[in-house]
Design a protein around this motif. Structure first.
Motif, PDB file in Angstrom:
ATOM      1  N   ALA A  82      -9.412  -1.350  12.950  1.00  0.00           N
ATOM      2  CA  ALA A  82      -9.313  -2.311  14.044  1.00  0.00           C
ATOM      3  C   ALA A  82      -8.255  -3.359  13.743  1.00  0.00           C
ATOM      4  CB  ALA A  82     -10.672  -2.970  14.268  1.00  0.00           C
ATOM      5  N   LEU A  83      -8.177  -3.806  12.488  1.00  0.00           N
ATOM      6  CA  LEU A  83      -7.163  -4.791  12.119  1.00  0.00           C
ATOM      7  C   LEU A  83      -5.762  -4.169  12.191  1.00  0.00           C
ATOM      8  CD1 LEU A  83      -8.802  -6.625   9.072  1.00  0.00           C
ATOM      9  CD2 LEU A  83      -8.729  -7.333  11.473  1.00  0.00           C
ATOM     10  N   ALA A  84      -5.649  -2.927  11.818  1.00  0.00           N
ATOM     11  CA  ALA A  84      -4.352  -2.252  11.906  1.00  0.00           C
ATOM     12  C   ALA A  84      -3.866  -2.205  13.348  1.00  0.00           C
ATOM     13  CB  ALA A  84      -4.460  -0.831  11.324  1.00  0.00           C
ATOM     14  N   GLU A  85      -4.782  -2.021  14.280  1.00  0.00           N
ATOM     15  CA  GLU A  85      -4.408  -2.005  15.688  1.00  0.00           C
ATOM     16  C   GLU A  85      -3.930  -3.379  16.136  1.00  0.00           C
ATOM     17  OE1 GLU A  85      -3.731  -0.557  19.506  1.00  0.00           O
ATOM     18  OE2 GLU A  85      -4.093   0.492  17.607  1.00  0.00           O
ATOM     19  N   LEU A  86      -4.610  -4.447  15.682  1.00  0.00           N
ATOM     20  CA  LEU A  86      -4.171  -5.801  16.028  1.00  0.00           C
ATOM     21  C   LEU A  86      -2.781  -6.092  15.470  1.00  0.00           C
ATOM     22  CD1 LEU A  86      -7.432  -7.924  15.419  1.00  0.00           C
ATOM     23  CD2 LEU A  86      -6.457  -7.211  17.609  1.00  0.00           C
ATOM     24  N   VAL A  87      -2.551  -5.682  14.242  1.00  0.00           N
ATOM     25  CA  VAL A  87      -1.242  -5.915  13.615  1.00  0.00           C
ATOM     26  C   VAL A  87      -0.158  -5.134  14.344  1.00  0.00           C
ATOM     27  CG1 VAL A  87       0.103  -5.518  11.511  1.00  0.00           C
ATOM     28  CG2 VAL A  87      -2.192  -6.508  11.363  1.00  0.00           C
ATOM     29  N   SER A 131       2.125  -7.459   8.880  1.00  0.00           N
ATOM     30  CA  SER A 131       1.713  -6.457   7.894  1.00  0.00           C
ATOM     31  C   SER A 131       0.240  -6.635   7.564  1.00  0.00           C
ATOM     32  CB  SER A 131       2.548  -6.574   6.617  1.00  0.00           C
ATOM     33  OG  SER A 131       2.351  -7.842   6.006  1.00  0.00           O
ATOM     34  N   LEU A 132      -0.364  -5.545   7.135  1.00  0.00           N
ATOM     35  CA  LEU A 132      -1.789  -5.542   6.769  1.00  0.00           C
ATOM     36  C   LEU A 132      -1.941  -4.969   5.378  1.00  0.00           C
ATOM     37  CD1 LEU A 132      -4.872  -5.719   7.361  1.00  0.00           C
ATOM     38  CD2 LEU A 132      -4.680  -3.411   8.358  1.00  0.00           C
ATOM     39  N   GLN A 133      -2.757  -5.634   4.562  1.00  0.00           N
ATOM     40  CA  GLN A 133      -3.080  -5.147   3.226  1.00  0.00           C
ATOM     41  C   GLN A 133      -4.598  -5.129   3.069  1.00  0.00           C
ATOM     42  OE1 GLN A 133      -1.313  -7.365   0.018  1.00  0.00           O
ATOM     43  NE2 GLN A 133      -2.495  -6.319  -1.571  1.00  0.00           N
ATOM     44  N   VAL A 134      -5.122  -3.992   2.647  1.00  0.00           N
ATOM     45  CA  VAL A 134      -6.569  -3.830   2.457  1.00  0.00           C
ATOM     46  C   VAL A 134      -6.816  -3.488   0.994  1.00  0.00           C
ATOM     47  CG1 VAL A 134      -8.648  -2.570   3.112  1.00  0.00           C
ATOM     48  CG2 VAL A 134      -6.894  -3.054   4.829  1.00  0.00           C
ATOM     49  N   GLY A 140       7.974 -15.901  12.172  1.00  0.00           N
ATOM     50  CA  GLY A 140       8.759 -14.683  12.022  1.00  0.00           C
ATOM     51  C   GLY A 140       8.025 -13.624  11.234  1.00  0.00           C
ATOM     52  N   ARG A 141       7.047 -14.048  10.435  1.00  0.00           N
ATOM     53  CA  ARG A 141       6.316 -13.089   9.608  1.00  0.00           C
ATOM     54  C   ARG A 141       4.854 -13.506   9.516  1.00  0.00           C
ATOM     55  NH1 ARG A 141       7.119  -8.956   6.388  1.00  0.00           N
ATOM     56  NH2 ARG A 141       5.789  -8.618   4.575  1.00  0.00           N
ATOM     57  N   VAL A 142       3.968 -12.504   9.577  1.00  0.00           N
ATOM     58  CA  VAL A 142       2.517 -12.708   9.483  1.00  0.00           C
ATOM     59  C   VAL A 142       1.959 -11.663   8.528  1.00  0.00           C
ATOM     60  CG1 VAL A 142       0.318 -12.798  10.698  1.00  0.00           C
ATOM     61  CG2 VAL A 142       2.388 -13.569  11.842  1.00  0.00           C
ATOM     62  N   THR A 143       1.114 -12.091   7.635  1.00  0.00           N
ATOM     63  CA  THR A 143       0.431 -11.155   6.737  1.00  0.00           C
ATOM     64  C   THR A 143      -1.069 -11.273   6.937  1.00  0.00           C
ATOM     65  OG1 THR A 143       0.372 -12.768   4.927  1.00  0.00           O
ATOM     66  CG2 THR A 143       2.255 -11.278   5.024  1.00  0.00           C
ATOM     67  N   VAL A 144      -1.725 -10.123   7.002  1.00  0.00           N
ATOM     68  CA  VAL A 144      -3.189 -10.066   7.119  1.00  0.00           C
ATOM     69  C   VAL A 144      -3.707  -9.342   5.885  1.00  0.00           C
ATOM     70  CG1 VAL A 144      -5.147  -9.251   8.462  1.00  0.00           C
ATOM     71  CG2 VAL A 144      -3.051 -10.012   9.635  1.00  0.00           C
TER      72      VAL A 144
END
Length: 399
Positions: free
Chosen positions: A268-273, A284-287, A323-327
């Protein structure tokens, strides 16, 4: 006198003048009147010397007492005095001796209408009346065991009547307090539910509507020189509208059925990103850690983390100019931790308006309800970092 051991009617909480007076259970006095009537008629039938007029007057007196029971909940003193006079008259006309038991109804009824002090005062009056009648009929009554026994039985009846009235009043007041507390709990529950719905609407529909607005603005801006990009933006807006409709349907199902449908938080978070990464913003997303399906009994913790990311990314799109967001999502042994950080213009928390800060307040409320923590670090020109950590509840297994 055992029939007097009953509970009274309802009372409502008082506002300073005490509880509203209540009427004792309607069948108590009529049942006692019936017992006295049967005893009196039986005594008259076995004693042919008793005058018919006297028996008739005895019956009429009991009927008048029965009519007085239909009076107001808080009878005037004149009505109580009339009841006492009628009881004395009926007792004088009744050779069975049982009518004297009716005296207990006077303080018993007064306890419900006027309280303990009035009931005790009327108890003294009843005892005084009996002593006066005994003295008039038999000056040396205190030497007669029968008179003494009758007086003791009357005193026991009065004590039991007052005790049972006190218990009944206490039970009524306790019930009234419970009803008041239940009403307060219902009001608080309704407030909590309204707040939950407000958070869901803000975080879910607000996110999708923001995405739709941004995509339509993009379509309008690119329509003249890049029709393909404009068409893609319209398609993305249409897709966001479909997601918003799906969220509405999911919320309706959740209201009808408390069982939340399981979902994969990383997916679900990957879809938001993916939605946010539109070329202008790099997301970007890091799990880290081994994902687990539920942190709590109903998956509420997973939903909290998802809504937090949703709200944080919506704010990035609307306000951050980043310009950049990290989750980052970390699954630990005892808790799950979500961090959303951007390099945007940031803000001063004290300068956030009510409308802008509602989503941030919702993030903190959601975390607090599940025993978690929420931190919001931001400053003008330094970006924003939102951190939420929710404890993991591991289901107990039987031995």
């Amino acid at each position: 006198m055992a029939i007097l051991g009953m509970s009274g009617g309802r009372t409502s909480p008082g506002t300073g003048a005490g509880p509203t007076p209540s009427r004792p259970v309607f069948w108590v006095a009529p049942l006692l009147y019936l017992a006295v009537l049967l005893a009196g008629l039986t005594a008259a039938a076995h004693n042919s010397s008793l005058a018919t007029a006297r028996t008739a007057a005895f019956v009429v007196g009991l009927l008048l007492l029965l009519l007085l029971e239909r009076g107001p909940v808080r009878p005037p003193l004149a009505l109580l005095a009339a009841r006492l006079v009628l009881i004395v008259a009926v007792a004088a006309l009744d050779d069975s001796g049982l009518s004297r038991a009716l005296l207990v109804l006077v303080p018993f009824t007064a306890y419900f209408a006027f309280g303990r002090t009035a009931a005790l005062a009327l108890t003294g009056c009843c005892v005084a009346v009996v002593l006066a009648l005994y003295t008039l009929s038999e000056p040396a009554w205190y030497a007669d065991p029968e008179y003494v026994s009758d007086l003791l039985m009357l005193l026991i009846g009065l004590v039991l009547a007052l005790s049972m009235a006190a218990v009944a009043i206490g039970e009524q007041r306790g019930r009234a307090r419970l009803e008041e507390y239940a009403a307060r709990v219902a009001e608080l529950s309704a407030t909590d539910e309204r707040n939950r719905l407000a958070r869901d609407i803000h975080d879910s529909l607000g996110h999708h509507l923001t995405a739709i607005a941004v995509q339509l603005e993009k379509a309008a801006a690119f329509r003249g020189h890049d029709p393909h990009a404009a068409d893609q933006a319209v398609a993305d807006a249409r897709r966001s509208a479909g997601l918003a409709l799906d969220d509405v349907r999911t919320s309706v199902r959740a209201l009808r059925d408390d069982r939340a449908a399981p979902f994969s938080l990383p997916a679900a978070l990957a879809e938001l990103v993916r939605e946010l990464d539109d070329g202008r913003i790099q997301a970007s997303l890091q799990v880290d850690g081994e994902p687990y399906d539920a942190l709590g009994a109903d998956g509420a913790a997973l939903t909290t983390l998802y809504r937090t990311a949703q709200e944080a990314l919506t704010n990035v799109r609307r306000h951050a100019d980043a310009g950049r967001v990290t989750v980052s999502l970390t699954f630990g042994a005892d808790s799950a931790r979500l961090v959303v950080a951007d390099d945007g213009r940031g803000f001063r928390p004290g300068a956030v308006t009510v409308s802008q800060g509602f989503g941030l307040l919702g993030i903190q409320e959601r975390a607090r309800l599940l025993g978690g923590t929420a931190g919001i670090d931001s400053a003008s020109g330094a970006g924003t970092r939102i951190t939420v950590e929710i404890p993991r509840v591991v289901p107990e297994t039987g031995a």
